[in-house]
Write a protein that holds these residues in place. Structure first.
Motif, PDB file in Angstrom:
ATOM      1  N   ARG A 136       9.375 -10.768 -37.314  1.00 27.22           N
ATOM      2  CA  ARG A 136      10.308  -9.668 -37.056  1.00 27.22           C
ATOM      3  C   ARG A 136      11.351  -9.556 -38.161  1.00 27.22           C
ATOM      4  O   ARG A 136      11.713  -8.463 -38.595  1.00 27.22           O
ATOM      5  CB  ARG A 136      10.997  -9.882 -35.704  1.00 27.22           C
ATOM      6  CG  ARG A 136      10.081  -9.755 -34.507  1.00 27.22           C
ATOM      7  CD  ARG A 136      10.883  -9.778 -33.227  1.00 27.22           C
ATOM      8  NE  ARG A 136      10.032  -9.880 -32.064  1.00 27.22           N
ATOM      9  CZ  ARG A 136       9.865 -10.981 -31.342  1.00 27.22           C
ATOM     10  NH1 ARG A 136      10.504 -12.085 -31.681  1.00 27.22           N
ATOM     11  NH2 ARG A 136       9.080 -10.983 -30.293  1.00 27.22           N
ATOM     12  N   TYR A 140      12.192  -6.487 -40.522  1.00 25.79           N
ATOM     13  CA  TYR A 140      13.551  -5.938 -40.575  1.00 25.79           C
ATOM     14  C   TYR A 140      14.051  -5.866 -42.011  1.00 25.79           C
ATOM     15  O   TYR A 140      14.611  -4.850 -42.442  1.00 25.79           O
ATOM     16  CB  TYR A 140      14.488  -6.798 -39.721  1.00 25.79           C
ATOM     17  CG  TYR A 140      15.913  -6.309 -39.710  1.00 25.79           C
ATOM     18  CD1 TYR A 140      16.290  -5.251 -38.881  1.00 25.79           C
ATOM     19  CD2 TYR A 140      16.877  -6.876 -40.527  1.00 25.79           C
ATOM     20  CE1 TYR A 140      17.595  -4.783 -38.868  1.00 25.79           C
ATOM     21  CE2 TYR A 140      18.191  -6.420 -40.519  1.00 25.79           C
ATOM     22  CZ  TYR A 140      18.541  -5.368 -39.688  1.00 25.79           C
ATOM     23  OH  TYR A 140      19.822  -4.904 -39.689  1.00 25.79           O
ATOM     24  N   MET A 143      12.486  -3.055 -43.987  1.00 28.16           N
ATOM     25  CA  MET A 143      12.845  -1.702 -43.568  1.00 28.16           C
ATOM     26  C   MET A 143      14.339  -1.406 -43.674  1.00 28.16           C
ATOM     27  O   MET A 143      14.774  -0.289 -43.418  1.00 28.16           O
ATOM     28  CB  MET A 143      12.348  -1.456 -42.140  1.00 28.16           C
ATOM     29  CG  MET A 143      10.828  -1.413 -42.070  1.00 28.16           C
ATOM     30  SD  MET A 143      10.181  -0.996 -40.420  1.00 28.16           S
ATOM     31  CE  MET A 143      10.464  -2.536 -39.540  1.00 28.16           C
ATOM     32  N   TYR A 152      16.261   2.827 -41.788  1.00 29.65           N
ATOM     33  CA  TYR A 152      15.624   1.807 -40.945  1.00 29.65           C
ATOM     34  C   TYR A 152      14.935   2.451 -39.745  1.00 29.65           C
ATOM     35  O   TYR A 152      13.776   2.138 -39.431  1.00 29.65           O
ATOM     36  CB  TYR A 152      16.645   0.786 -40.460  1.00 29.65           C
ATOM     37  CG  TYR A 152      16.083  -0.141 -39.414  1.00 29.65           C
ATOM     38  CD1 TYR A 152      15.142  -1.101 -39.765  1.00 29.65           C
ATOM     39  CD2 TYR A 152      16.450  -0.031 -38.076  1.00 29.65           C
ATOM     40  CE1 TYR A 152      14.580  -1.945 -38.814  1.00 29.65           C
ATOM     41  CE2 TYR A 152      15.897  -0.866 -37.119  1.00 29.65           C
ATOM     42  CZ  TYR A 152      14.975  -1.818 -37.490  1.00 29.65           C
ATOM     43  OH  TYR A 152      14.415  -2.634 -36.545  1.00 29.65           O
ATOM     44  N   ARG A 156      10.960   2.242 -39.057  1.00 26.74           N
ATOM     45  CA  ARG A 156      10.440   1.565 -37.866  1.00 26.74           C
ATOM     46  C   ARG A 156       9.636   2.519 -36.989  1.00 26.74           C
ATOM     47  O   ARG A 156       8.576   2.168 -36.475  1.00 26.74           O
ATOM     48  CB  ARG A 156      11.603   0.953 -37.086  1.00 26.74           C
ATOM     49  CG  ARG A 156      11.150   0.193 -35.850  1.00 26.74           C
ATOM     50  CD  ARG A 156      12.101  -0.945 -35.556  1.00 26.74           C
ATOM     51  NE  ARG A 156      11.939  -1.462 -34.200  1.00 26.74           N
ATOM     52  CZ  ARG A 156      10.898  -2.176 -33.777  1.00 26.74           C
ATOM     53  NH1 ARG A 156       9.911  -2.443 -34.598  1.00 26.74           N
ATOM     54  NH2 ARG A 156      10.846  -2.609 -32.524  1.00 26.74           N
ATOM     55  N   ALA A 182       5.694  -1.358 -44.326  1.00 29.43           N
ATOM     56  CA  ALA A 182       5.803  -2.564 -43.502  1.00 29.43           C
ATOM     57  C   ALA A 182       5.511  -3.800 -44.336  1.00 29.43           C
ATOM     58  O   ALA A 182       4.824  -3.727 -45.360  1.00 29.43           O
ATOM     59  CB  ALA A 182       4.809  -2.488 -42.348  1.00 29.43           C
ATOM     60  N   VAL A 276       5.936  -6.262 -33.662  1.00 27.74           N
ATOM     61  CA  VAL A 276       6.748  -5.091 -33.998  1.00 27.74           C
ATOM     62  C   VAL A 276       6.171  -3.837 -33.336  1.00 27.74           C
ATOM     63  O   VAL A 276       6.882  -3.105 -32.641  1.00 27.74           O
ATOM     64  CB  VAL A 276       6.846  -4.892 -35.525  1.00 27.74           C
ATOM     65  CG1 VAL A 276       7.695  -3.665 -35.850  1.00 27.74           C
ATOM     66  CG2 VAL A 276       7.425  -6.137 -36.196  1.00 27.74           C
ATOM     67  N   GLY A 280       7.475  -2.034 -29.865  1.00 30.46           N
ATOM     68  CA  GLY A 280       7.994  -0.739 -30.288  1.00 30.46           C
ATOM     69  C   GLY A 280       7.384   0.423 -29.534  1.00 30.46           C
ATOM     70  O   GLY A 280       8.046   1.447 -29.309  1.00 30.46           O
ATOM     71  N   TRP A 300      17.774   1.652 -31.762  1.00 29.26           N
ATOM     72  CA  TRP A 300      18.058   0.452 -32.554  1.00 29.26           C
ATOM     73  C   TRP A 300      19.442   0.500 -33.225  1.00 29.26           C
ATOM     74  O   TRP A 300      19.562   0.311 -34.447  1.00 29.26           O
ATOM     75  CB  TRP A 300      16.958   0.249 -33.594  1.00 29.26           C
ATOM     76  CG  TRP A 300      15.600   0.305 -32.988  1.00 29.26           C
ATOM     77  CD1 TRP A 300      15.106  -0.473 -31.989  1.00 29.26           C
ATOM     78  CD2 TRP A 300      14.526   1.213 -33.330  1.00 29.26           C
ATOM     79  NE1 TRP A 300      13.821  -0.120 -31.676  1.00 29.26           N
ATOM     80  CE2 TRP A 300      13.432   0.926 -32.488  1.00 29.26           C
ATOM     81  CE3 TRP A 300      14.401   2.234 -34.265  1.00 29.26           C
ATOM     82  CZ2 TRP A 300      12.226   1.615 -32.554  1.00 29.26           C
ATOM     83  CZ3 TRP A 300      13.207   2.923 -34.321  1.00 29.26           C
ATOM     84  CH2 TRP A 300      12.136   2.615 -33.480  1.00 29.26           C
ATOM     85  N   ASP A 304      20.120  -2.811 -35.275  1.00 28.21           N
ATOM     86  CA  ASP A 304      19.074  -3.320 -34.380  1.00 28.21           C
ATOM     87  C   ASP A 304      19.562  -4.477 -33.510  1.00 28.21           C
ATOM     88  O   ASP A 304      18.822  -5.404 -33.206  1.00 28.21           O
ATOM     89  CB  ASP A 304      17.832  -3.746 -35.176  1.00 28.21           C
ATOM     90  CG  ASP A 304      16.590  -3.839 -34.295  1.00 28.21           C
ATOM     91  OD1 ASP A 304      16.632  -3.342 -33.165  1.00 28.21           O
ATOM     92  OD2 ASP A 304      15.595  -4.426 -34.753  1.00 28.21           O
TER      93      ASP A 304
END
Length: 385
Positions: A136, A140, A143, A152, A156, A182, A276, A280, A300, A304
């Motif tokens: 994760r 993060y 992004m 971001y 995402r 990603a 993710v 998500g 988020w 986030d």
């Protein structure tokens, strides 16, 4: 996803977790022994990890003995007979030499690094050698490279909505939407997620919930994440025609996926998908239901820190969706992190509510996706008269 709640310093693994993590890696390696040159070496290394944990004469002492043991409950291993988590003890990792669904939707929650030396088998998928938090955090970091919240969110959302597809189209969309790639990028769809027809033409089938390529075993097709429960059979069709799926389970009605050609197609890797994309999909589902006139909903927020900030008139709510297969792992996580947002169990996990309430976690508020959604929509209805 909560990318900023942890740093890269993780607590040492308890011994039973290390044994489970080694078993997961051994199971994956054994399933790939005929196609991956380093697989038997990896299985031998993981056998060594288990031998060291068990001590002389107590556990499997060869890769074949370990593989045989992994066709039974993990709790049957002497070291795990007193395993503190029932879900882990009940897992069976191999069936007829191939990975079971448990490896993907439950064992992922127990996978972890086993030290720098043991972690060098680069061909292993990330979910067998990294903790969920690490995957994760890498997502993060990738992004949030620009430092802008809107970038971001766009990146995402793109990842969740496009976990697979034609690579040329994905690249074009990434560029036009300003989304960041990603971690690990997009890779070829694994062979066991493809159907090859009698002309050897390859096809893949997107999960109707998360859109990642479903697993294919002979003529059976289903998502590797068991809560995405729709199961299908590939219908016999004339040579040269697009394959078609028939639903074979009795779950909730959902649109039947259509086959897509594998030539030129790519997907995110299994670790990014599991940690993710899967959660998500639930986050975006709730967002879309609540994104209506009279409701201010933000995805988020605060780098986030949680998943949804919802405002209806003077009422404000913070929601943090938690999608764990293991109730024990979820309780441990909540006890360690003490989330300030209200914990929301997705519709696929609402059955965990009573167990969480019995766990009595001071200061932790827990509800279900259905109850949270109903609360917000009722507020909107009252506000509109």
């Amino acid at each position: 996803m909560n990318g900023t709640t942890h740093d890269h310093q993780f607590d040492p693994l308890p011994p039973w977790r290390a044994v489970v993590a080694a078993a997961v890696r051994a199971a994956y390696a054994w399933s790939k022994r005929h196609e991956q040159p380093g697989a038997m070496r990896e299985a031998a290394r993981m056998t060594g990890v288990l031998m060291a944990a068990h001590g002389p004469g107590r556990g499997p002492s060869t890769p074949s003995e370990l593989a045989k043991a992994l066709h039974r409950r993990l709790g049957d291993l002497p070291f795990l007979q007193d395993c503190p988590e029932a879900e882990a003890a009940e897992m069976i990792l191999l069936e007829n030499g191939q990975l079971t669904a448990a490896v993907y939707d439950l064992a992922c929650e127990y996978s972890a690094p086993l030290g720098e030396t043991i972690g060098r088998a680069a061909w292993l998928p990330t979910w067998t050698r990294m903790r969920a938090d690490q995957i994760r955090q890498e997502a993060y970091a990738a992004m949030t490279a620009t430092g802008r919240q809107e970038d971001y969110v766009a990146s995402r959302k793109f990842l969740i909505e496009h976990p697979a597809g034609q690579f040329d189209a994905l690249r074009e969309q990434l560029s036009s939407e300003g989304a960041k790639l990603a971690p690990y990028g997009y890779e070829k769809i694994p062979e066991d997620q493809l159907h090859r027809d009698r002309n050897s033409e390859a096809w893949w089938f997107p999960c109707p919930v998360c859109r990642w390529p479903m697993a294919v075993a002979a003529d059976r097709v289903r998502c590797r994440y068991r809560p995405h429960s729709a199961s299908y059979r590939i219908r016999r069709k004339p040579v040269g025609t697009r394959p078609v799926l028939d639903r074979i389970d009795t779950g909730p009605r959902i649109a039947t996926p259509k086959a897509a050609p594998a030539a030129g197609a790519r997907c995110v890797n299994a670790g990014v998908w599991r940690f993710v994309v899967v959660p998500g999909a639930a986050e975006l589902r709730l967002y879309r239901v609540l994104d209506k006139p009279g409701i201010d909903v933000e995805l988020w927020p605060e780098a986030d820190s949680y998943d949804l900030h919802v405002k209806v008139g003077e009422h404000e709510y913070r929601a943090d969706l938690k999608e764990y297969q293991s109730i024990g792992r979820l309780v441990d996580h909540l006890a360690a992190t003490r989330p300030t947002a209200e914990v929301v169990l997705p519709v696929t996990h609402e059955h965990q509510l009573s167990a969480l309430e019995r766990a009595v976690l001071p200061g932790v508020r827990v509800t279900t996706e259905t109850r949270f959604r109903t609360r917000i929509l009722n507020l909107r209805r009252r506000a509109n008269g």
